[in-house]
Design a protein around this motif. Structure first.
Motif, mmCIF file in Angstrom:
data_model
loop_
_atom_site.group_PDB
_atom_site.id
_atom_site.type_symbol
_atom_site.label_atom_id
_atom_site.label_comp_id
_atom_site.label_asym_id
_atom_site.label_seq_id
_atom_site.Cartn_x
_atom_site.Cartn_y
_atom_site.Cartn_z
ATOM 1 N N THR A 1 7.767 -40.144 -7.778
ATOM 2 C CA THR A 1 8.342 -41.548 -6.908
ATOM 3 C C THR A 1 9.948 -41.280 -6.918
ATOM 4 O OG1 THR A 1 6.586 -42.803 -7.980
ATOM 5 C CG2 THR A 1 8.730 -44.019 -7.205
ATOM 6 N N ASP A 2 10.436 -40.638 -7.933
ATOM 7 C CA ASP A 2 11.844 -40.565 -7.833
ATOM 8 C C ASP A 2 12.294 -39.468 -6.824
ATOM 9 O OD1 ASP A 2 12.211 -42.568 -9.478
ATOM 10 O OD2 ASP A 2 12.300 -41.564 -11.251
ATOM 11 N N GLU A 3 11.391 -38.401 -6.925
ATOM 12 C CA GLU A 3 11.976 -37.331 -5.957
ATOM 13 C C GLU A 3 11.497 -37.618 -4.320
ATOM 14 O OE1 GLU A 3 13.300 -34.839 -7.012
ATOM 15 O OE2 GLU A 3 13.299 -33.291 -5.268
ATOM 16 N N ARG B 1 14.607 -38.529 -2.063
ATOM 17 C CA ARG B 1 15.366 -37.171 -1.873
ATOM 18 C C ARG B 1 14.965 -36.357 -0.740
ATOM 19 N NH1 ARG B 1 17.031 -37.691 -7.803
ATOM 20 N NH2 ARG B 1 14.956 -37.084 -8.460
#
Ligand code: PXL
Length: 292
Positions: free
Chosen positions: A63-65, A68
């Motif tokens: 999710t956090d990548e 980016r």
């Protein structure tokens, strides 16, 4: 036209997980769309040791990548002919994927959303009602959705029922289309004949309902939903009509199951896709579709 921006080979952004064992999601999407002549650009949602129908698995949530990756793709000014989403790693990813679609969608972009939630009347391990609620939001962005019977009932928020009449199915197809998608396809619908299975579809542009019926072999292989939607995506991108795309996908699944069924085999590994991939480049031999 800016020459740099022409996709000589059509590009598909594929928003799915990567599972090492068991043929699901990216390990199915990439070979199928590549064989059909499209470039697959993966936006991975999670990395798993194996799919979640095995008793245990490792799970890396990306999710956090994802934002980016999307930010870098924006810098590259990349253009997609299709955006195709499947298994998501967390409910929050729905917001990231909706933003991604809004940023990258152009007039001709095909937005294909497979609302992966469950099978056989149950949600997949890891998923709860929160994922269902978020998935209802995501499908509002779609041109085409491909729920199976289980996903149909979860999306509509009504109890699961195995046997449905054509009229009930048409009604459910229309209700799902009212949630946003132009085309709704329901896969693996049982029929009166236990040796057959059907796919139903509704295209709200033209208000027509289609039904495809083909042979059914009594075995469950994970990943056949991903296989089906991948073939439909490729077929629509190559200009097939909706019923021809459905025929192509249904026939390919049957070929894959027939290539696998005769072996004593761990079905959790999915169909032996590698044995039938080449069939994707052969013209389909028969049309089974009917207007209902
Ligand atoms: O095919 C659906 C799917 C995709 N990805 C993962 C799964 C499944 C179904 O079990 O577990 C990780």
């Amino acid at each position: 036209m800016n020459i740099k921006q022409v996709n000589r080979v059509k590009k598909v952004a594929a928003v799915h997980d990567l599972s090492g064992m068991g043929r699901v999601s990216l390990t199915v999407v990439i070979p199928i769309l590549s064989t059909m002549g499209f470039q697959v650009c993966p936006l991975p949602t999670a990395v798993l040791s194996n799919h979640t129908q095995y008793p245990s698995f490792s799970f890396l949530d990306l999710t956090d990548e994802m934002p980016r990756i999307i930010a870098e793709w924006e810098k590259l000014d990349v253009r997609f002919d299709a955006i195709y989403t499947g298994y998501l790693g967390s409910p929050h990813q729905v917001h990231i994927v909706s933003d991604f679609i809004n940023k990258f969608r152009e007039e001709d972009t095909l937005v294909m959303i497979d609302p992966v939630l469950g099978d056989n009347g149950k949600l997949y391990t890891n998923f709860d009602i929160n994922m269902v609620e978020e998935m209802r939001l995501l499908i509002a962005n779609a041109d085409v959705i491909t729920p199976n019977m289980t996903e149909l009932f979860y999306l509509l928020g009504i109890p699961y029922k195995e046997r449905l009449t054509d009229e009930e199915l048409k009604n459910y197809l229309r209700q799902l289309a009212e949630m946003g998608p132009k085309i709704v396809i329901i896969t693996s619908v049982p029929t009166d004949d236990p040796h057959k299975t059907s796919v139903y579809a509704y295209n709200s542009q033209g208000n027509r309902y289609w039904k495809i019926t083909c042979s059914y072999l009594p075995a469950h292989y994970p990943g056949t939903g991903d296989t089906f939607t991948s073939v439909v995506t490729g077929a629509l991108l190559q200009g097939d009509s909706l019923p021809v795309a459905l025929d192509r996908a249904a026939q390919f699944i049957l070929q894959g199951i027939r290539a696998t069924f005769g072996y004593e085999y761990d079905n959790r590994e999915g169909i032996l896709l590698e044995k039938v991939l080449h069939n994707l480049n052969i013209p389909i031999q028969t049309n089974n579709y009917e207007l209902i």
